[in-house]
Design a protein around this motif. Structure first.
Motif, PDB file in Angstrom:
ATOM      1  N   ALA A   1     -68.302 -36.851   1.199  1.00 52.90           N
ATOM      2  CA  ALA A   1     -66.946 -37.420   1.112  1.00 52.90           C
ATOM      3  C   ALA A   1     -66.677 -38.329   2.312  1.00 52.90           C
ATOM      4  O   ALA A   1     -66.129 -39.434   2.165  1.00 52.90           O
TER       5      ALA A   1
ATOM      6  N   ALA B   1     -58.720 -39.826   0.890  1.00 52.77           N
ATOM      7  CA  ALA B   1     -58.315 -40.835  -0.108  1.00 52.77           C
ATOM      8  C   ALA B   1     -56.864 -41.228   0.100  1.00 52.77           C
ATOM      9  O   ALA B   1     -56.510 -42.418   0.069  1.00 52.77           O
TER      10      ALA B   1
ATOM     11  N   MET C   1     -63.356 -16.915  -8.671  1.00 57.36           N
ATOM     12  CA  MET C   1     -62.131 -17.566  -9.180  1.00 57.36           C
ATOM     13  C   MET C   1     -62.415 -18.211 -10.510  1.00 57.36           C
ATOM     14  O   MET C   1     -63.570 -18.540 -10.814  1.00 57.36           O
ATOM     15  N   SER C   2     -61.353 -18.384 -11.299  1.00 53.12           N
ATOM     16  CA  SER C   2     -61.563 -18.963 -12.622  1.00 53.12           C
ATOM     17  C   SER C   2     -61.818 -20.460 -12.508  1.00 53.12           C
ATOM     18  O   SER C   2     -61.408 -21.108 -11.545  1.00 53.12           O
ATOM     19  N   THR C   3     -62.501 -20.998 -13.519  1.00 49.39           N
ATOM     20  CA  THR C   3     -62.789 -22.439 -13.557  1.00 49.39           C
ATOM     21  C   THR C   3     -61.506 -23.252 -13.529  1.00 49.39           C
ATOM     22  O   THR C   3     -61.409 -24.271 -12.856  1.00 49.39           O
TER      23      THR C   3
ATOM     24  N   GLY D   1     -60.803 -32.381   1.916  1.00 48.85           N
ATOM     25  CA  GLY D   1     -61.491 -33.441   2.655  1.00 48.85           C
ATOM     26  C   GLY D   1     -61.526 -34.730   1.853  1.00 48.85           C
ATOM     27  O   GLY D   1     -61.229 -35.813   2.369  1.00 48.85           O
ATOM     28  N   LEU D   2     -61.872 -34.603   0.586  1.00 47.60           N
ATOM     29  CA  LEU D   2     -61.959 -35.799  -0.270  1.00 47.60           C
ATOM     30  C   LEU D   2     -60.573 -36.393  -0.525  1.00 47.60           C
ATOM     31  O   LEU D   2     -60.346 -37.594  -0.352  1.00 47.60           O
ATOM     32  N   VAL D   3     -59.639 -35.523  -0.951  1.00 49.46           N
ATOM     33  CA  VAL D   3     -58.320 -36.017  -1.379  1.00 49.46           C
ATOM     34  C   VAL D   3     -57.495 -36.506  -0.174  1.00 49.46           C
ATOM     35  O   VAL D   3     -56.861 -37.571  -0.246  1.00 49.46           O
TER      36      VAL D   3
ATOM     37  N   LEU E   1     -56.837 -29.029  -7.242  1.00 51.09           N
ATOM     38  CA  LEU E   1     -56.949 -30.343  -6.580  1.00 51.09           C
ATOM     39  C   LEU E   1     -55.600 -31.047  -6.446  1.00 51.09           C
ATOM     40  O   LEU E   1     -55.460 -31.985  -5.656  1.00 51.09           O
TER      41      LEU E   1
ATOM     42  N   TYR F   1     -63.938 -22.165   0.018  1.00 47.26           N
ATOM     43  CA  TYR F   1     -64.214 -23.447   0.687  1.00 47.26           C
ATOM     44  C   TYR F   1     -64.089 -24.620  -0.297  1.00 47.26           C
ATOM     45  O   TYR F   1     -63.463 -25.627   0.005  1.00 47.26           O
ATOM     46  N   GLY F   2     -64.688 -24.455  -1.488  1.00 45.30           N
ATOM     47  CA  GLY F   2     -64.585 -25.528  -2.482  1.00 45.30           C
ATOM     48  C   GLY F   2     -63.166 -25.673  -2.991  1.00 45.30           C
ATOM     49  O   GLY F   2     -62.662 -26.782  -3.206  1.00 45.30           O
ATOM     50  N   LEU F   3     -62.499 -24.522  -3.166  1.00 47.86           N
ATOM     51  CA  LEU F   3     -61.142 -24.515  -3.718  1.00 47.86           C
ATOM     52  C   LEU F   3     -60.155 -25.241  -2.808  1.00 47.86           C
ATOM     53  O   LEU F   3     -59.332 -26.027  -3.280  1.00 47.86           O
TER      54      LEU F   3
ATOM     55  N   TRP G   1     -72.360 -22.037  -9.974  1.00 46.19           N
ATOM     56  CA  TRP G   1     -71.215 -21.129 -10.118  1.00 46.19           C
ATOM     57  C   TRP G   1     -71.595 -19.660  -9.923  1.00 46.19           C
ATOM     58  O   TRP G   1     -70.890 -18.913  -9.252  1.00 46.19           O
TER      59      TRP G   1
ATOM     60  N   SER H   1     -63.191 -28.402   0.748  1.00 45.67           N
ATOM     61  CA  SER H   1     -63.952 -29.627   0.439  1.00 45.67           C
ATOM     62  C   SER H   1     -63.108 -30.578  -0.408  1.00 45.67           C
ATOM     63  O   SER H   1     -63.182 -31.796  -0.242  1.00 45.67           O
ATOM     64  N   ILE H   2     -62.278 -30.028  -1.298  1.00 44.16           N
ATOM     65  CA  ILE H   2     -61.421 -30.915  -2.110  1.00 44.16           C
ATOM     66  C   ILE H   2     -60.365 -31.579  -1.219  1.00 44.16           C
ATOM     67  O   ILE H   2     -60.025 -32.750  -1.409  1.00 44.16           O
TER      68      ILE H   2
ATOM     69  N   TRP I   1     -66.054 -42.453   2.058  1.00 42.49           N
ATOM     70  CA  TRP I   1     -64.885 -43.206   2.541  1.00 42.49           C
ATOM     71  C   TRP I   1     -65.281 -44.175   3.652  1.00 42.49           C
ATOM     72  O   TRP I   1     -64.672 -45.244   3.792  1.00 42.49           O
TER      73      TRP I   1
ATOM     74  N   HIS J   1     -70.916 -27.303  -0.993  1.00 44.15           N
ATOM     75  CA  HIS J   1     -69.599 -27.872  -0.677  1.00 44.15           C
ATOM     76  C   HIS J   1     -69.508 -28.362   0.761  1.00 44.15           C
ATOM     77  O   HIS J   1     -68.742 -29.288   1.055  1.00 44.15           O
TER      78      HIS J   1
ATOM     79  N   PHE K   1     -70.913 -31.552   0.361  1.00 45.29           N
ATOM     80  CA  PHE K   1     -69.916 -32.387  -0.325  1.00 45.29           C
ATOM     81  C   PHE K   1     -68.943 -32.995   0.693  1.00 45.29           C
ATOM     82  O   PHE K   1     -68.551 -34.159   0.569  1.00 45.29           O
ATOM     83  N   SER K   2     -68.560 -32.202   1.702  1.00 45.83           N
ATOM     84  CA  SER K   2     -67.643 -32.712   2.734  1.00 45.83           C
ATOM     85  C   SER K   2     -68.288 -33.892   3.479  1.00 45.83           C
ATOM     86  O   SER K   2     -67.622 -34.885   3.790  1.00 45.83           O
TER      87      SER K   2
ATOM     88  N   HIS L   1     -67.491 -32.298  -7.641  1.00 48.23           N
ATOM     89  CA  HIS L   1     -66.855 -31.145  -6.987  1.00 48.23           C
ATOM     90  C   HIS L   1     -66.883 -29.905  -7.894  1.00 48.23           C
ATOM     91  O   HIS L   1     -66.913 -28.783  -7.420  1.00 48.23           O
ATOM     92  N   GLN L   2     -66.883 -30.144  -9.207  1.00 47.10           N
ATOM     93  CA  GLN L   2     -66.911 -29.014 -10.165  1.00 47.10           C
ATOM     94  C   GLN L   2     -68.356 -28.554 -10.335  1.00 47.10           C
ATOM     95  O   GLN L   2     -68.983 -28.821 -11.343  1.00 47.10           O
TER      96      GLN L   2
ATOM     97  N   LEU M   1     -71.783 -22.441  -0.989  1.00 48.77           N
ATOM     98  CA  LEU M   1     -71.066 -22.897   0.210  1.00 48.77           C
ATOM     99  C   LEU M   1     -71.778 -24.105   0.822  1.00 48.77           C
ATOM    100  O   LEU M   1     -71.129 -25.084   1.219  1.00 48.77           O
TER     101      LEU M   1
ATOM    102  N   THR N   1     -64.669 -42.343  -6.615  1.00 52.70           N
ATOM    103  CA  THR N   1     -63.849 -41.170  -6.306  1.00 52.70           C
ATOM    104  C   THR N   1     -63.819 -40.216  -7.508  1.00 52.70           C
ATOM    105  O   THR N   1     -63.916 -38.995  -7.348  1.00 52.70           O
TER     106      THR N   1
ATOM    107  N   PHE O   1     -59.967 -23.401 -10.121  1.00 52.33           N
ATOM    108  CA  PHE O   1     -60.765 -24.273  -9.257  1.00 52.33           C
ATOM    109  C   PHE O   1     -60.487 -25.753  -9.569  1.00 52.33           C
ATOM    110  O   PHE O   1     -60.387 -26.586  -8.677  1.00 52.33           O
ATOM    111  N   MET O   2     -60.347 -26.058 -10.865  1.00 48.18           N
ATOM    112  CA  MET O   2     -60.121 -27.459 -11.256  1.00 48.18           C
ATOM    113  C   MET O   2     -58.723 -27.948 -10.894  1.00 48.18           C
ATOM    114  O   MET O   2     -58.540 -29.053 -10.403  1.00 48.18           O
TER     115      MET O   2
END
Lengths: 82, 571
Positions: free
Chosen positions: A50, B86, B311-313, B81-83, B320, B73-75, A25, B78-79, A54, A43, A46-47, A19-20, A40, A12, B316-317
């Motif tokens: 993910a 989990a 968006m700023s790094t 979906g993972l979180v 989550l 989408y990443g912001l 970028w 997709s995060i 799981w 990601h 990535f989905s 993800h980063q 896009l 995980t 984005f980080m």
């Protein structure tokens, strides 16, 4: 889960790092399938990863001991005022 | 009028579903609150997904992509979906097990037993309720604002709408809110958690399908996917923001602007060097700040505003921490408890990221294409982007009607769970807790719960009439509050050393730090710290530190408590 827990946490964490995606970028030129910007598409992929991750976790780290606990007779814990 | 007929038919179907689901009601409080743990994998997936996705999944995602580009989408998606997956697997299944074994139907019952403290319920209850209520208001007001423009002109005599003359004749926000509340209250009142699960499943299928249908129609109108991808705004060598294409409404086709139409200019890129900004700023996440112009067609007045693409790094980080909020949603706890077995969670864990993909990717693409079709819109108007794209490019009243039904579906699939959850909490955590469960019959408990559902729906509806209409900004703050409390539930299921005092310290630290930033934002506006850090990240770290430090300084929980909640770890 008890024995394979570290794999779950490590995997995980690896996904959180993936993800980063700083490598895409500032890429505005590449389009996957001729219409989807690479940032896009990455990601979206990535989905899917993910979901697969799981799915894999549930196959090797399923909490059987907890499942067994749920099958035991129900007990009631008093959450009422004494 | 056609969209209105479709919406009315859709609401009628929902009511019918509520009545049918009530026929399966077994007459017990356990059935009313957690459907007697009878919900199978598919219904669980649909009801959990429908509950976590609000109207934001359709209209918000499109609007945010219109504002910032593909990074949204990443912001957010997709995060999540993972979180979310989990949290469902690592926490949801454990809470289901404890709930089934020890008979919990609310989150607070679990925390009271886990921390061996009755008072913790009285501390948590107002905090959880305070965070859920704005979330409810967002849904009710959002529904009204969605229906008003599409029904404009339908009832000019009944609803002149003096305050919003551009939508004269449209169904006013108060009336849509009233109808939505009435429909949701009816099926929750009748069917309890089973009614909510059935309705959620239907609504989730509707809003997922409608997002895809809108995407296919819009892409076709733009001449296919490859053509559509060229439409988004660009920045030329002179640093001007231009629209290379325009929509020719008379001939229903996309035509090239020659020369491209200038709608704004660059202010700064991430680097100061000319040419280092993103020429297609919505297709990357590089920060590019621009000044855009919006011309009022009636007055000819030109209004300018700045917008940050990308968006700023740091943002984005640190974003989550927002999806961690699902671990503390009291309404999601109740949905988890409805599961037939631990194995019923498998489909939810596996398919949740894929469902997010299906809903969000089309909406994000529509959002970036819209920048080339619509004039620049200020942030208060971007939630209308999806509706405007359908209206301009498809111009089918039938599709508009179905799309509005889809948006209402996304809204109501969250509202029902939240109404039911607040009713359940009031009944179990306050009334029964005070009186003692032995003093009330099952029938009386259900009666009280239904009474609370009616009371909460009425109160929330009345609040929606006086609440500021820009409550949408509060959504991120609600999620931030739940996210800041996440260490509490995580420690409760994974750390046997966490103590009652540690739990109190965590709640206090999360609440105070959250309130500090909330006040600093001017009570609900967007706020980022320093280089773009989300406040929830700081609140999360503070509450975690408080929980760990105070737990280690205080006496460990009793062996009996540990044996109950960590049967495999007890010595």
């Amino acid at each position: 889960m008890k024995n394979n827990g570290w794999i779950v946490w490590l995997g995980t964490l690896a996904l959180l790092l993936l993800h980063q995606d700083f490598w895409f970028w500032d890429n505005y030129e590449t389009e996957v399938f001729g219409f989807m910007p690479i940032g896009l598409a990455y990601h979206a992929g990535f989905s899917i990863v993910a979901a697969l991750w799981w799915g894999a976790v549930m196959s090797f780290a399923w909490p059987h001991h907890l499942e067994a606990l749920a099958e035991e007779q129900e007990e009631s814990i008093s959450t009422q005022r004494p | 009028m056609t969209p209105l007929i479709i919406i009315v038919c859709y609401l009628g179907l929902l009511l019918a579903l509520g009545i049918i689901s009530s026929r399966s009601f077994r007459g017990t409080s356990k059935d009313y609150f957690v459907a007697s743990h009878s919900i199978g994998p598919f219904l669980l997936l649909m009801s959990v997904f429908g509950t976590t996705m609000t109207a934001f999944a359709l209209v918000g995602s499109t609007g945010k992509a219109f504002e910032r580009g593909i990074g949204v989408y990443g912001l957010m998606a997709s995060i999540s979906g993972l979180v979310h997956a989990a949290v469902f697997f690592l926490i949801g299944i454990r809470l289901w097990v404890y709930g089934k074994k020890y008979g919990f139907v609310t989150q607070i019952q679990f925390f009271r037993a886990r921390f061996d403290s009755q008072r913790i319920g009285y501390v948590l209850f107002p905090i959880l309720a305070m965070l859920v209520v704005p979330y409810l208001l967002i849904g009710i007001i959002g529904a009204g604002k969605t229906v008003l423009p599409v029904t404009a002109g339908a009832f000019p005599d009944l609803f002149p709408n003096a305050a919003t003359p551009q939508f004269a004749g449209g169904i006013p926000v108060w009336l849509t809110g009233l109808v939505i509340c009435g429909v949701v209250m009816t099926y929750v009142f009748l069917g309890g958690s089973r009614g909510a699960a059935w309705a959620n499943t239907f609504q989730t299928i509707v809003f997922m399908a409608m997002g895809l249908v809108a995407f296919v129609f819009i892409a076709n109108s733009l001449g296919g996917l490859t053509n559509a991808s060229k439409v988004a705004i660009q920045i030329n060598d002179q640093g001007e923001v231009v629209q290379p294409y325009r929509w020719d409404a008379a001939n229903n086709q996309l035509v090239a602007n020659d020369p491209p139409k200038v709608v704004g200019r660059i202010i700064e890129g991430e680097s100061d060097t000319a040419g280092s900004y993103s020429p297609r700023p919505l297709l990357s996440r590089q920060v590019t700040t621009v000044e855009l112009e919006n011309v009022n067609k009636k007055t000819g007045e030109v209004r300018t505003f700045t917008r940050e693409y990308g968006m700023s790094t740091w943002m984005f980080m640190t974003y989550l921490f927002i999806p961690l909020s699902v671990g503390m949603f009291p309404h999601l706890f109740q949905h988890w408890l409805t599961a037939k077995s631990a194995r019923a969670f498998k489909l939810t864990v596996l398919a949740h990221p894929l469902c997010i993909l299906i809903v969000w990717v089309p909406c994000v693409l529509i959002g970036i294409w819209a920048t080339g079709i619509l004039p620049p819109l200020d942030p208060t108007k971007v939630s209308g982007v999806l509706g405007q794209m359908v209206a301009r490019l498809v111009s089918s009243p039938i599709l508009s009607g179905f799309l509005i039904a889809g948006i209402l579906a996304a809204i109501m699939s969250s509202l029902d769970s939240q109404f039911l959850c607040l009713g359940t909490m009031f009944t179990n955590d306050i009334v029964i807790h005070k009186l003692g469960s032995g003093k009330l019959s099952d029938r009386q408990v259900i009666l009280i719960a239904r009474g609370f559902v009616v009371g909460i729906v009425t109160l929330t509806y009345l609040l929606s009439l006086v609440a500021p209409q820009n409550v949408f900004d509060l959504a991120v703050w609600c999620f931030s509050g739940f996210g800041a409390l996440f260490p509490l539930v995580f420690a409760a299921v994974f750390w046997k050393r966490v103590t009652k005092a540690g739990a109190y310290a965590c709640i206090l630290a999360a609440t105070l730090s959250w309130f500090y930033f909330f006040a600093k934002s001017g009570f609900g506006s967007e706020l980022v710290l320093g280089p773009g850090i989300m406040p929830v990240a700081v609140c999360f770290l503070i509450s975690t530190a408080a929980l760990i430090i105070v737990s280690l300084m205080t006496r460990p929980p009793s062996e009996e408590t540990i044996k109950k909640f960590f049967p495999d770890k007890a010595s």
